[in-house]
Design an enzyme around this catalytic site. Structure first.
Site, PDB file in Angstrom:
ATOM      1  N   LYS A 139       0.790  -1.239   0.000  1.00 54.06           N
ATOM      2  CA  LYS A 139       0.000   0.000   0.000  1.00 54.06           C
ATOM      3  C   LYS A 139       0.823   1.291   0.000  1.00 54.06           C
ATOM      4  O   LYS A 139       0.436   2.287   0.603  1.00 54.06           O
ATOM      5  CB  LYS A 139      -0.951   0.020   1.214  1.00 54.06           C
ATOM      6  CG  LYS A 139      -1.973  -1.085   1.217  1.00 54.06           C
ATOM      7  CD  LYS A 139      -2.799  -1.094   2.465  1.00 54.06           C
ATOM      8  CE  LYS A 139      -2.035  -1.667   3.661  1.00 54.06           C
ATOM      9  NZ  LYS A 139      -2.922  -2.027   4.770  1.00 54.06           N
ATOM     10  N   ASP A 175      -5.515  -5.860  10.603  1.00 54.99           N
ATOM     11  CA  ASP A 175      -6.826  -5.188  10.653  1.00 54.99           C
ATOM     12  C   ASP A 175      -7.999  -6.138  10.374  1.00 54.99           C
ATOM     13  O   ASP A 175      -9.086  -5.968  10.926  1.00 54.99           O
ATOM     14  CB  ASP A 175      -6.878  -3.966   9.709  1.00 54.99           C
ATOM     15  CG  ASP A 175      -6.425  -4.270   8.291  1.00 54.99           C
ATOM     16  OD1 ASP A 175      -5.975  -5.401   8.018  1.00 54.99           O
ATOM     17  OD2 ASP A 175      -6.517  -3.359   7.437  1.00 54.99           O
TER      18      ASP A 175
HETATM   19  C1  BGC Z   1      -2.064  -5.874   3.735  1.00 55.97           C
HETATM   20  C2  BGC Z   1      -2.957  -6.629   4.687  1.00 55.97           C
HETATM   21  C3  BGC Z   1      -4.109  -5.763   5.131  1.00 55.97           C
HETATM   22  C4  BGC Z   1      -4.843  -5.176   3.926  1.00 55.97           C
HETATM   23  C5  BGC Z   1      -5.989  -4.257   4.328  1.00 55.97           C
HETATM   24  C6  BGC Z   1      -2.885  -5.261   2.610  1.00 55.97           C
HETATM   25  O1  BGC Z   1      -2.055  -4.464   1.817  1.00 55.97           O
HETATM   26  O2  BGC Z   1      -1.082  -6.714   3.194  1.00 55.97           O
HETATM   27  O3  BGC Z   1      -2.221  -7.056   5.811  1.00 55.97           O
HETATM   28  O4  BGC Z   1      -4.995  -6.514   5.906  1.00 55.97           O
HETATM   29  O5  BGC Z   1      -3.925  -4.457   3.133  1.00 55.97           O
HETATM   30  O6  BGC Z   1      -5.564  -3.179   5.083  1.00 55.97           O
END
Ligand code: BGC
Length: 435
Positions: A139, A175
């Site tokens: 992200k 989360d």
């Molecule tokens: C992460 C996860 C997370 C999800 C939602 C992803 O990029 O790898 O760990 O639960 O985003 O936030």
């Protein structure tokens, strides 16, 4: 159905010791178990890192007839400066402890050493509930020196470096896990957690005997699927479009999180922008002229997809958005833009439903009930704020899961409340061990 089946295959490979290493879907054990050992009550501090903002919350946990209840009593949101996201891990965690310090100052709580639960929304390989290494950032985070290290250790070190407050970091959760746990009080059938926000992911309760990475066969453990990584071994290749390739190549983690890049709010707006540009180049939109803003990467944010699709039909909202981009759209232009947004968000909803259907069908197969009655706790801006994502998503999930009776429950403040609830259990266990 093809995506669902391939996803199920990867999930299976992720769980098995023999194939775990090479599986794209990691199926990470969370050390959150089905048999809670009791729970403390009182005040807990919750941190939430992994979306667009960093949040600090004070959460009260109490004992009720149905189990533990929670209320968020105080909270504060902090935006994360770009240089903290992409600098060094020390910079990022120093910033986090600066925010905690500010929060404690504001509420005159500096003197209290509270138990702290950390919702950290990235792939973590846990060794225990309060110990786990970051596998890779996602992200748009990229702080160096964090991957491969114990995240709780990084936080504890930063708090120590600062030295003006103390905290007892007792639990770290994803989360999705926090969301599932926070919905459990309201509905004890909640055994799945899902996020469709900046990123996309799900967790669910798996039979311990199938969690080969952890010893023991009794009961169930929550598994963080990290399904966003699906596609890294080519499983999605035949579905990926030229826009997906551009989004991937220009991201901070090319080749990774390909499934997430179709669905997550971090990317959906950019996909739509690339489709629009292509239509302009083919002289099918805006008289063949794009504005500078439309040509700018990241300028068409995912929330604009929601806004375009919320237009009641008079095109006013769409027109206003497009003029704010320096464009002068005709009525047809507005309709085309709407159609592009609908296609991008519908594809996301359907792709995501294949993942969830894969999880739920797997659960149904492993439990011997005639119909699997199950509740899915959900959170995230795309799911909650887009006008029709959830309806399209629910419809497709139900089509793909015969013999399942699914309830979707939106979590409120799931990250903070969930982290506090898990911390309350972790505290109790720590006490039992020390006695
Ligand atoms: C992460 C996860 C997370 C999800 C939602 C992803 O990029 O790898 O760990 O639960 O985003 O936030």
């Amino acid at each position: 159905k093809k995506v669902m089946r391939r996803m199920q295959k990867e999930m299976d490979r992720g769980l098995k010791l023999e194939t775990h290493q090479e599986a794209s879907v990691k199926m990470l054990p969370t050390y959150v178990r089905s048999t809670p050992e009791g729970s403390e009550v009182g005040d807990f501090l919750s941190l939430d890192l992994g979306g667009t903002n960093f949040r600090v919350m004070l959460v009260k946990v109490g004992e009720g007839e149905e189990g533990q209840w929670t209320v968020k009593t105080k909270h504060q949101m902090y935006s994360i400066p770009e240089d903290a996201m992409t600098g060094t891990a020390e910079m990022l965690f120093d910033y986090i402890s600066e925010c905690i310090s500010d929060f404690l100052d504001k509420h005159q709580m500096k003197h209290k050493k509270l138990p702290l639960g950390f919702t950290f929304s990235f792939p973590v390989r846990h060794e225990d509930i309060d110990k786990g290494i970051l596998l890779n950032w996602t992200k748009g985070f990229k702080a160096s020196g964090a991957e491969g290290n114990n995240v709780v250790g990084l936080l504890r070190d930063a708090i120590k470096r600062r030295g003006d407050f103390e905290m007892d970091v007792v639990a770290m959760v994803n989360d999705t896990v926090a969301t599932m746990i926070s919905c459990y009080y309201e509905d004890h059938r909640c055994e799945v957690g899902m996020i469709v926000g900046t990123g996309c992911n799900a967790c669910y309760m798996e039979e311990m005997q199938n969690v080969e990475l952890v010893e023991g066969n009794e009961g169930r453990m929550c598994v963080n699927t990290e399904w966003g990584a699906f596609g890294a071994s080519g499983e999605l290749d035949e579905f990926l479009l030229e826009y997906d390739h551009v989004v991937d190549e220009t991201s901070l983690n090319p080749g990774q999180q390909l499934y997430e890049k179709i669905i997550g709010g971090k990317y959906m707006g950019e996909i739509a922008r690339l489709v629009l540009l292509k239509l302009v180049n083919e002289n099918l939109l805006f008289n063949g002229e794009a504005s500078e803003k439309l040509k700018t990467r990241g300028s068409f944010e995912t929330r604009l997809i929601s806004q375009v699709e919320s237009d009641p039909g008079d095109r006013k909202q769409i027109y206003n958005i497009l003029t704010s981009f320096g464009l002068l759209p005709s009525a047809t232009d507005c309709d085309i833009v709407r159609m592009v947004c609908e296609r991008v968000s519908t594809r996301a909803a359907q792709m995501c439903s294949a993942g969830l259907a894969g999880v739920i069908n797997r659960m149904r197969d492993s439990r011997s009930e005639e119909t699997l009655k199950i509740t899915v706790g959900v959170d995230g801006s795309v799911y909650k704020l887009h006008p029709s994502f959830k309806d399209r998503f629910h419809t497709t999930v139900r089509q793909l899961t015969p013999g399942c009776d699914i309830t979707f429950l939106q979590s409120e403040e799931g990250s903070g409340r969930g982290a506090a609830l898990i911390s309350a259990v972790a505290c109790k266990m720590a006490c039992m061990i020390s006695q």
